[in-house]
Motif scaffolding. Sequence first.
Motif, PDB file in Angstrom:
ATOM      1  N   SER A  29       0.892  -1.142   0.053  1.00 27.07           N
ATOM      2  CA  SER A  29      -0.103   0.028  -0.013  1.00 27.07           C
ATOM      3  C   SER A  29       0.876   1.326   0.131  1.00 27.07           C
ATOM      4  N   VAL A  30       2.134   1.293   0.741  1.00 26.17           N
ATOM      5  CA  VAL A  30       2.824   2.580   0.694  1.00 26.17           C
ATOM      6  C   VAL A  30       3.533   2.668  -0.672  1.00 26.17           C
ATOM      7  N   TRP A  31       3.929   1.381  -0.998  1.00 26.42           N
ATOM      8  CA  TRP A  31       4.450   1.673  -2.672  1.00 26.42           C
ATOM      9  C   TRP A  31       3.698   2.177  -3.641  1.00 26.42           C
ATOM     10  N   ILE A  55       1.083   0.973  12.687  1.00 31.53           N
ATOM     11  CA  ILE A  55       2.266   1.914  12.936  1.00 31.53           C
ATOM     12  C   ILE A  55       2.160   2.775  11.767  1.00 31.53           C
ATOM     13  N   LEU A  56       1.874   2.484  10.585  1.00 30.96           N
ATOM     14  CA  LEU A  56       1.949   3.472   9.451  1.00 30.96           C
ATOM     15  C   LEU A  56       0.777   4.307   9.411  1.00 30.96           C
ATOM     16  N   ALA A  57      -0.444   4.037  10.054  1.00 27.91           N
ATOM     17  CA  ALA A  57      -1.523   4.775   9.962  1.00 27.91           C
ATOM     18  C   ALA A  57      -1.314   5.818  10.771  1.00 27.91           C
ATOM     19  N   LYS A  62      -3.183  11.295   4.650  1.00 28.05           N
ATOM     20  CA  LYS A  62      -4.551  10.508   4.624  1.00 28.05           C
ATOM     21  C   LYS A  62      -4.409   9.226   4.131  1.00 28.05           C
ATOM     22  N   PRO A  63      -4.674   8.121   4.920  1.00 22.49           N
ATOM     23  CA  PRO A  63      -4.557   7.103   4.734  1.00 22.49           C
ATOM     24  C   PRO A  63      -5.438   6.434   3.344  1.00 22.49           C
TER      25      PRO A  63
END
Length: 360
Positions: A29-31, A55-57, A62-63
């Motif tokens: 999702s990050v990539w 952790i990333l959220a 904005k997720p």
Amino acid sequence: MTNHGMAEFWSGRRVLLTGHTGFKGAWMSVWLEQLGAEVTGYALAPSGEPNLWSILAAARGKPPRSVIADVRDPERLAEAVASADPHIVIHMAAQALVRESYRDPLATYATNVMGTAALLQACRSQRGLECVVIVTSDKVYENHGESRPFDESDRLGGEDPYSNSKACAELVTMSFRNSFFADGAPVATARAGNVIGGGDWSEERLIPDCIRALGSGRPVSLRYPDAIRPWQHVLEPLSGYLALAQALVTAPLNAPRAVNFGPDPSSFCMVRSVVDAFGARLAGYPGWIRDPAPQPPEAQALTLSSTLAARTLGWRPRLDIREALSWAADWYLAYSAGEDMWAFCKAQIERYGQLMRQTP
């Protein structure tokens, strides 16, 4: 395929990513966000604390749109697919643990086989769909302990419920492709496994077990210390999944419909060697012991051939095992130091993209 070429392709494309709250899914999702894709995630809530998705959220802006639901719920899954109206579907949701498959085989088959079938059924009515990538496993092959790497023409099998369920998912995908997608969006499977990297806290996985051992001060208990596996950093197969999806859209006649993404042969090594090398990066690491308890059977040797991926997609691994372990250790050290892990993940992805640009 270069990182620049990836951005040109993915920017603005709508992507449905199942399993986005898992370890590999969170990295994907990050990539995808970095590449400019419009991501909708579909998965169960992350299990356990800590976990990479949470952790990333906490650190990201904005997720992506996130649907928390089960792939075993075909009606909810169909609603989510229709709402996302995806150009590309990447299916990573799975019950991914061998030992859990022994404890609950029916749930494993329900998730990995019927969940895949439900997703493909939902995709049939999507008019804007450009391709579907179904992620299975390197364990889909019938394994009698051969000394050669498996390639895509080898017989499917799998004796434990997890491996067998993933082989069944391959067969389900082939059936749906031939029966319902022959004149539609191309559908392909991707086979990889034994992925390592920062942010994995899954139960009964090697690197997370090492991290937990460091925290408890007790040695890691290894079930099969001499087993040989094709170890690779998480970004390696993810780059393959992205390359496969891109090829299915831009060159569908030449893109493979089932493909391995494995590490360089030098990264085929024993479990205990991986633990020793990773532990060497961590101060105070307590070492490992052999688990004396009876264990459910697992294949002792498993290696993959990625020749097809190299020939058809121009894909190849960029990190050897020591580099992969170093990148993973760096992540956990940064996390323990309180760094911004959203920024850290993006930096590692950008660094990997630089390797893609620098090497043919």
